[in-house]
Design an enzyme around this catalytic site. Structure first.
Site, PDB file in Angstrom:
ATOM      1  CE  LYS A  33      42.992  55.550  44.620  1.00 42.91           C
ATOM      2  NZ  LYS A  33      42.875  54.126  44.990  1.00 42.91           N
ATOM      3  CE1 TYR A 253      28.726  72.735  70.628  1.00 36.04           C
ATOM      4  CE2 TYR A 253      30.301  72.598  68.811  1.00 36.04           C
ATOM      5  CZ  TYR A 253      29.079  73.019  69.317  1.00 36.04           C
ATOM      6  OH  TYR A 253      28.228  73.733  68.521  1.00 36.04           O
TER       7      TYR A 253
END
Length: 357
Positions: A33, A253
């Site tokens: 899946k 950042y």
């Protein structure tokens, strides 16, 4: 071309599937899946079809993709049907389906099916996600038989805490399951990856290996069988820029890392838009030029920074392994406070290249 890529070792995938068969002696549905947990469902199914007893997917869309690619092996829909009209597709394409709710049972009873189907009847033995209540389970089994629309029934449930090897709840769930199935003549399927690897005492005619197929352990502690697994995916990229920085300089950042000495920094073409976990902190391991190093600062959308200070041979163009055979996905996941299931499934934008090892 941007150098980020995921290398998929199909021989390792087969090796891991064989371990599931070997240690259980059971039939095994390969769980593919979510695009085979980010590894590519079609290619993984093609690699396993010659020896797999079948496949398991979440929904009919995933199953139809396999049939369109020529996969003829049994395919089980783990969440069953979402709409009653999907039963016609189940018959047409010879899918197997889970029944976990009374409305799904009623849909089968009311449907005009051209041939009987295979049903995996799911019990809620304690996880309380989906599954029939124990008091409804025997009657649901009898109703399926009486409907004349079911060729075979497999009895199943799913563990909530099988990855916790000293936790009592798995044994409690088995007890609930055994009580509910008394007098019901059918094969059973209980063991998922952690139960395959760590709960040999639990009987299961069918097992459902998922994360273990891809070479990642579901456990935090060591496990002898899990240590035999081979990583299937290697996520890698290259150093695209090298910077020499003095002490006291912020990186990335938010200035989450500030150099505490003169340092050599490599910028890697990999970021959270590729599926690498943004929350991976400074210290998360990588392999660069064949040596272990670490991430520095915050992961950006398309780039991240690594420490090259102690790897003088690393330079522009050096290969960086983010996870794979040397840096295990489970190790990265632990640093990022997540699980290998999620970091595999989040992979996107990165091309997958397949090999036989």
């Amino acid at each position: 071309m941007r150098p980020a890529r995921a290398l998929i070792d199909l021989q390792a995938l087969r090796h891991n599937y064989r371990i599931a068969r070997e240690v259980t002696g059971a039939k095994a549905l390969a769980v593919i899946k979510a695009d085979a947990y980010g590894h590519g469902a079609v290619r993984c199914a093609q690699a396993l079809e010659a020896e797999a007893d079948g496949f398991a997917v979440a929904c009919i869309e995933e199953a139809l993709e396999l049939r369109a690619a020529g996969i003829k092996a049994p395919v089980l829909l783990l969440e069953g049907i979402f709409e009653a009209d999907e039963l016609a597709l189940i018959v047409e394409h010879d899918f197997w389906t889970v029944v976990h709710s009374l409305w799904q049972l009623e849909a089968i009873e009311q449907a005009a099916l051209s041939k009987p189907i295979t049903v995996w009847l799911k019990l809620d033995s304690g996880m309380h996600r989906v599954g029939l209540h124990p008091k409804d389970y025997p009657a649901a089994y009898q109703r399926l038989l009486a409907s004349g629309k079911v060729a075979k029934i497999v009895l199943m449930s799913h563990f909530a805490r099988a990855d916790e090897l000293h936790e009592q709840s798995s044994a409690d769930q088995v007890a609930v399951f055994e009580a509910a199935r008394q007098g019901l003549a059918a094969e059973v399927s209980l063991r998922n990856s952690p139960a395959v690897l760590g709960w040999p005492q639990i009987h299961s005619d069918w097992v459902r290996p998922g994360i273990m197929l891809y070479g990642a352990t579901p456990f935090e502690e060591a496990n002898a069988v899990a240590e035999r697994l081979q990583p299937v995916m290697t996520l890698e990229s290259k150093v695209i820029c090298v910077r020499e920085l003095p002490a006291g300089e912020p990186i990335g950042y938010g200035a989450k890392f500030i150099t505490d000495k003169p340092m050599r920094i490599g910028v890697v073409a990999m970021g959270y838009a590729d599926g690498y976990p943004r929350q991976a902190p400074t210290g998360t391991p990588v392999l660069v030029a064949g040596k272990r190093s670490r991430i520095l600062g915050r992961v950006s959308m398309d780039m991240l920074c690594i420490d090259l200070t102690e790897v003088p041979e690393a330079d522009l163009g050096s290969t960086v392994e983010l996870w794979g055979k040397n840096i295990l996905a489970s190790e990265v996941a632990k640093w990022a406070d997540t699980i290998p299931y999620q970091i595999f499934c989040n992979l996107r934008r990165v091309p997958r290249l397949y090999s036989e090892g």
